[in-house]
Design a protein around this motif. Structure first.
Motif, PDB file in Angstrom:
ATOM      1  N   ASP A   1      -1.406 -30.031  18.269  1.00  0.00           N
ATOM      2  CA  ASP A   1      -0.018 -29.582  18.313  1.00  0.00           C
ATOM      3  C   ASP A   1       0.453 -29.603  19.760  1.00  0.00           C
ATOM      4  O   ASP A   1      -0.233 -29.082  20.653  1.00  0.00           O
ATOM      5  N   LYS A   2       1.608 -30.194  19.998  1.00  0.00           N
ATOM      6  CA  LYS A   2       2.083 -30.346  21.368  1.00  0.00           C
ATOM      7  C   LYS A   2       2.245 -29.004  22.063  1.00  0.00           C
ATOM      8  O   LYS A   2       1.870 -28.845  23.238  1.00  0.00           O
ATOM      9  N   GLU A   3       2.797 -28.016  21.366  1.00  0.00           N
ATOM     10  CA  GLU A   3       2.974 -26.712  21.988  1.00  0.00           C
ATOM     11  C   GLU A   3       1.630 -26.082  22.339  1.00  0.00           C
ATOM     12  O   GLU A   3       1.517 -25.347  23.332  1.00  0.00           O
ATOM     13  N   LYS A   4       0.606 -26.375  21.553  1.00  0.00           N
ATOM     14  CA  LYS A   4      -0.722 -25.848  21.860  1.00  0.00           C
ATOM     15  C   LYS A   4      -1.256 -26.439  23.155  1.00  0.00           C
ATOM     16  O   LYS A   4      -1.958 -25.758  23.910  1.00  0.00           O
ATOM     17  N   LEU A   5      -0.906 -27.691  23.442  1.00  0.00           N
ATOM     18  CA  LEU A   5      -1.349 -28.297  24.693  1.00  0.00           C
ATOM     19  C   LEU A   5      -0.711 -27.596  25.887  1.00  0.00           C
ATOM     20  O   LEU A   5      -1.341 -27.452  26.942  1.00  0.00           O
ATOM     21  N   TYR A   6       0.534 -27.126  25.709  1.00  0.00           N
ATOM     22  CA  TYR A   6       1.141 -26.308  26.762  1.00  0.00           C
ATOM     23  C   TYR A   6       0.360 -25.006  26.917  1.00  0.00           C
ATOM     24  O   TYR A   6       0.090 -24.551  28.036  1.00  0.00           O
ATOM     25  N   ASP A   7       0.000 -24.377  25.808  1.00  0.00           N
ATOM     26  CA  ASP A   7      -0.734 -23.109  25.866  1.00  0.00           C
ATOM     27  C   ASP A   7      -2.106 -23.275  26.530  1.00  0.00           C
ATOM     28  O   ASP A   7      -2.527 -22.443  27.332  1.00  0.00           O
ATOM     29  N   LEU A   8      -2.789 -24.348  26.180  1.00  0.00           N
ATOM     30  CA  LEU A   8      -4.116 -24.584  26.744  1.00  0.00           C
ATOM     31  C   LEU A   8      -4.038 -24.873  28.237  1.00  0.00           C
ATOM     32  O   LEU A   8      -4.931 -24.502  29.004  1.00  0.00           O
ATOM     33  N   ASP A   9      -2.965 -25.559  28.656  1.00  0.00           N
ATOM     34  CA  ASP A   9      -2.701 -25.800  30.076  1.00  0.00           C
ATOM     35  C   ASP A   9      -3.909 -26.424  30.775  1.00  0.00           C
ATOM     36  O   ASP A   9      -4.308 -26.008  31.865  1.00  0.00           O
ATOM     37  N   SER A  10      -4.508 -27.431  30.148  1.00  0.00           N
ATOM     38  CA  SER A  10      -5.704 -28.073  30.683  1.00  0.00           C
ATOM     39  C   SER A  10      -5.361 -28.942  31.896  1.00  0.00           C
ATOM     40  O   SER A  10      -4.254 -29.473  32.001  1.00  0.00           O
ATOM     41  N   ASP A  11      -6.324 -29.117  32.783  1.00  0.00           N
ATOM     42  CA  ASP A  11      -6.102 -29.907  33.996  1.00  0.00           C
ATOM     43  C   ASP A  11      -6.126 -31.406  33.727  1.00  0.00           C
ATOM     44  O   ASP A  11      -5.641 -32.182  34.563  1.00  0.00           O
ATOM     45  N   ILE A  12      -6.722 -31.811  32.619  1.00  0.00           N
ATOM     46  CA  ILE A  12      -6.782 -33.225  32.273  1.00  0.00           C
ATOM     47  C   ILE A  12      -6.921 -33.328  30.755  1.00  0.00           C
ATOM     48  O   ILE A  12      -7.512 -32.448  30.118  1.00  0.00           O
ATOM     49  N   HIS A  13      -6.344 -34.383  30.183  1.00  0.00           N
ATOM     50  CA  HIS A  13      -6.477 -34.641  28.754  1.00  0.00           C
ATOM     51  C   HIS A  13      -7.358 -35.876  28.571  1.00  0.00           C
ATOM     52  O   HIS A  13      -6.890 -37.011  28.704  1.00  0.00           O
ATOM     53  N   LEU A  14      -8.645 -35.634  28.313  1.00  0.00           N
ATOM     54  CA  LEU A  14      -9.565 -36.736  28.035  1.00  0.00           C
ATOM     55  C   LEU A  14      -9.365 -37.157  26.585  1.00  0.00           C
ATOM     56  O   LEU A  14     -10.116 -36.777  25.685  1.00  0.00           O
ATOM     57  N   ALA A  15      -8.332 -37.934  26.373  1.00  0.00           N
ATOM     58  CA  ALA A  15      -7.966 -38.405  25.041  1.00  0.00           C
ATOM     59  C   ALA A  15      -7.140 -39.659  25.224  1.00  0.00           C
ATOM     60  O   ALA A  15      -6.480 -39.838  26.253  1.00  0.00           O
TER      61      ALA A  15
ATOM     62  N   TRP B   1      -4.142 -43.656  20.748  1.00  0.00           N
ATOM     63  CA  TRP B   1      -4.576 -43.162  19.442  1.00  0.00           C
ATOM     64  C   TRP B   1      -3.741 -41.945  19.031  1.00  0.00           C
ATOM     65  O   TRP B   1      -3.346 -41.796  17.889  1.00  0.00           O
ATOM     66  N   VAL B   2      -3.458 -41.072  19.998  1.00  0.00           N
ATOM     67  CA  VAL B   2      -2.698 -39.861  19.689  1.00  0.00           C
ATOM     68  C   VAL B   2      -1.323 -40.208  19.125  1.00  0.00           C
ATOM     69  O   VAL B   2      -0.827 -39.530  18.208  1.00  0.00           O
ATOM     70  N   THR B   3      -0.704 -41.275  19.623  1.00  0.00           N
ATOM     71  CA  THR B   3       0.625 -41.633  19.125  1.00  0.00           C
ATOM     72  C   THR B   3       0.585 -42.191  17.701  1.00  0.00           C
ATOM     73  O   THR B   3       1.644 -42.386  17.091  1.00  0.00           O
ATOM     74  N   GLN B   4      -0.609 -42.441  17.171  1.00  0.00           N
ATOM     75  CA  GLN B   4      -0.717 -42.841  15.768  1.00  0.00           C
ATOM     76  C   GLN B   4      -0.651 -41.630  14.833  1.00  0.00           C
ATOM     77  O   GLN B   4      -0.534 -41.788  13.616  1.00  0.00           O
ATOM     78  N   LEU B   5      -0.740 -40.432  15.404  1.00  0.00           N
ATOM     79  CA  LEU B   5      -0.707 -39.217  14.610  1.00  0.00           C
ATOM     80  C   LEU B   5       0.739 -38.824  14.294  1.00  0.00           C
ATOM     81  O   LEU B   5       1.659 -39.089  15.079  1.00  0.00           O
ATOM     82  N   GLU B   6       0.923 -38.161  13.183  1.00  0.00           N
ATOM     83  CA  GLU B   6       2.251 -37.707  12.802  1.00  0.00           C
ATOM     84  C   GLU B   6       2.778 -36.688  13.812  1.00  0.00           C
ATOM     85  O   GLU B   6       2.062 -35.779  14.233  1.00  0.00           O
ATOM     86  N   GLY B   7       4.016 -36.863  14.217  1.00  0.00           N
ATOM     87  CA  GLY B   7       4.633 -35.926  15.135  1.00  0.00           C
ATOM     88  C   GLY B   7       4.442 -36.270  16.599  1.00  0.00           C
ATOM     89  O   GLY B   7       4.930 -35.548  17.469  1.00  0.00           O
ATOM     90  N   TRP B   8       3.745 -37.374  16.887  1.00  0.00           N
ATOM     91  CA  TRP B   8       3.521 -37.777  18.273  1.00  0.00           C
ATOM     92  C   TRP B   8       4.140 -39.144  18.532  1.00  0.00           C
ATOM     93  O   TRP B   8       3.877 -40.096  17.800  1.00  0.00           O
ATOM     94  N   GLY B   9       4.956 -39.222  19.573  1.00  0.00           N
ATOM     95  CA  GLY B   9       5.532 -40.479  20.011  1.00  0.00           C
ATOM     96  C   GLY B   9       5.267 -40.674  21.490  1.00  0.00           C
ATOM     97  O   GLY B   9       4.723 -39.789  22.171  1.00  0.00           O
TER      98      GLY B   9
ATOM     99  N   ILE C   1       3.898 -34.392  28.025  1.00  0.00           N
ATOM    100  CA  ILE C   1       2.683 -33.637  28.345  1.00  0.00           C
ATOM    101  C   ILE C   1       2.111 -34.082  29.679  1.00  0.00           C
ATOM    102  O   ILE C   1       1.676 -33.264  30.498  1.00  0.00           O
ATOM    103  N   ALA C   2       2.132 -35.388  29.934  1.00  0.00           N
ATOM    104  CA  ALA C   2       1.608 -35.898  31.197  1.00  0.00           C
ATOM    105  C   ALA C   2       2.397 -35.361  32.385  1.00  0.00           C
ATOM    106  O   ALA C   2       1.831 -35.038  33.435  1.00  0.00           O
ATOM    107  N   GLU C   3       3.700 -35.243  32.220  1.00  0.00           N
ATOM    108  CA  GLU C   3       4.546 -34.792  33.319  1.00  0.00           C
ATOM    109  C   GLU C   3       4.506 -33.276  33.491  1.00  0.00           C
ATOM    110  O   GLU C   3       4.499 -32.768  34.614  1.00  0.00           O
ATOM    111  N   ASN C   4       4.475 -32.538  32.391  1.00  0.00           N
ATOM    112  CA  ASN C   4       4.600 -31.083  32.468  1.00  0.00           C
ATOM    113  C   ASN C   4       3.274 -30.335  32.447  1.00  0.00           C
ATOM    114  O   ASN C   4       3.222 -29.164  32.831  1.00  0.00           O
TER     115      ASN C   4
END
Length: 425
Positions: A159-173, A177-185, A192-195
């Motif tokens: 969930d995109k909002e969860k990625l804000y909550d987690l506030d990780s320093d890097i997304h090893l993903a 592939w993520v954009t193939q998931l529903e709700g992700w463009g 997420i990369a910018e914020n």
């Protein structure tokens, strides 16, 4: 949500004050859209602009510029400490400091973080409790090493909002592939990369899957250890990578020296089944890191490539292939009844006729989405399962952690792997 975030009337989260990660910049031909402006260019070791010298407008210096000189000097020092790593499909990313917290989606990336001493810094992964149990079956054999992924956020469909909550320093993903998931463009990836922090992962190398058209231009495939080396650069952990890569090179050298001629190798199949009534078959030598533990061992595919990876098969299909060895994915997971899986074959009138079943050569495996640490163990265990005369017999496993192999029969040094993870270099 952090205290320095606000939500505008459109629902878009904005940051009022910069975070330490907002200095991370993207570059390269396949960099994420919209983030090229103001990026720091260059390859590994790029040191940025260090031209400031503290001079006044007339070219002289005086005591009043001391504070400014100090600040500019600090800026130069920071620029000199920055470094750049590049991976497809993200492109080049410049880091001002090594990431400390790590979002992952698939376990090959989580294992890479673990191998680089960041196992406890992972904030998310797919099925965390399941894979925590599975990985710890192997970690048990690494002296002085521990791992705890239990209770983390399950990120199979993040969930995109969860990625804000987690506030990780890097997304090893892998954003492709993520954009193939529903709700992700693509716009969500860029947001997420910018914020929050950059994406820096590659997953379609698993079996050389085709990316969607928006990512297809320049998408590259990596071997498991090739990608691990790139990820190590992102964490500024080249020495850890080199220490572990040396162990792997020794392991592969041992394999190459003692591998029987092709005509003397056994036939094998790899299967997985949560329910023995629905058995999935997987290939052993196709390109991609999913076969990075079987491909170096060169077993003959009993299906002779007539069965595609992920195909549902039954006992009749397996008997028709009649493999010498059955490799059972997930058999090392603590909740798997490996003895019961063997019994299901042995008590079936068709399954019991399979050569591997009759000769008690149905062996457990770990996971296909393996990172470097699991890969070392899985190469060793599979070598013993396929070639016991050359590499020592694999114990008849039913439950518990990875078997305690006698020191003289181990194919790699556990202590050296533990030292690499712990940074004792």
């Amino acid at each position: 949500m952090d205290s320095n975030e606000t939500t505008d009337t459109t629902g878009t989260i904005e940051r009022e004050t910069p975070t330490r990660r907002e200095t991370i910049t993207y570059g390269g031909a396949v960099a994420l859209g919209g983030l090229l402006a103001g990026c720091i260019g260059g390859g590994d070791g790029d040191e940025g602009d260090s031209s400031a010298d503290g001079a006044t407008e007339n070219g002289s210096t005086d005591d009043s510029s001391t504070d400014d000189d100090s600040e500019e000097s600090q800026t130069e020092d920071d620029a000199e400490e920055s470094y750049t790593a590049s991976i497809s499909p993200t492109g080049a990313v410049t880091f001002e400091s090594p990431p400390e917290t790590v979002f992952t989606r698939l376990t090959h990336h989580a294992d890479m973080a673990f191998a680089l001493g960041r196992g406890d810094d992972v904030t998310a992964l797919h099925a965390p409790d399941y894979y925590d149990g599975l990985w710890n079956q192997y970690v048990e054999r690494l002296p002085g090493v521990s791992l705890d992924w239990s209770g983390l956020y399950s990120s199979w469909e993040p969930d995109k909002e969860k990625l804000y909550d987690l506030d990780s320093d890097i997304h090893l993903a892998d954003p492709a592939w993520v954009t193939q998931l529903e709700g992700w463009g693509r716009e969500d990836i860029d947001e997420i990369a910018e914020n929050v922090s950059p994406w820096f992962g590659n997953s379609l190398s698993d079996r050389h899957q085709e990316p969607t058209p928006e990512w297809a231009d320049g998408y590259e495939y990596y071997g498991l250890w090739e990608q691990f080396e790139i990820v190590a650069r992102a964490f500024d952990e080249n020495e850890r990578y080199e220490a572990l890569a040396e162990v792997r090179e020794g392991l592969l050298s041992t394999i190459d020296e003692r591998l029987p001629p092709e005509e003397e190798r056994p036939t094998a199949v790899m299967i997985a089944a949560a329910d023995i009534e629905q058995i999935y078959a997987y290939t052993l030598s196709n390109p991609g890191f999913l076969t990075s533990h079987t491909r170096p061992l060169g077993p003959r595919d009993a299906f002779e490539r007539s069965v595609k990876s992920g195909t549902v098969v039954d006992f009749e299909t397996i008997l028709e292939a009649d493999p010498d060895v059955i490799l059972y994915l997930g058999g090392m997971e603590p909740g798997t009844d490996m003895a019961g899986r063997r019994t299901a074959f042995e008590e079936d009138p068709v399954g019991s006729e399979v050569t591997a079943v009759r000769n008690d050569r149905v062996h457990p495996q770990g996971a296909r989405y393996q990172g470097p640490i699991l890969n070392l163990f899985q190469i060793e265990m599979t070598a013993k399962q396929l070639y016991p005369d050359e590499f020592g017999a694999w114990p008849r496993y039913e439950e518990g952690p990875y078997p305690e192999i006698p020191e003289g029969e181990r194919l790699f040094d556990r202590g050296r792997v533990a030292d690499g993870i712990n940074g004792d270099l």
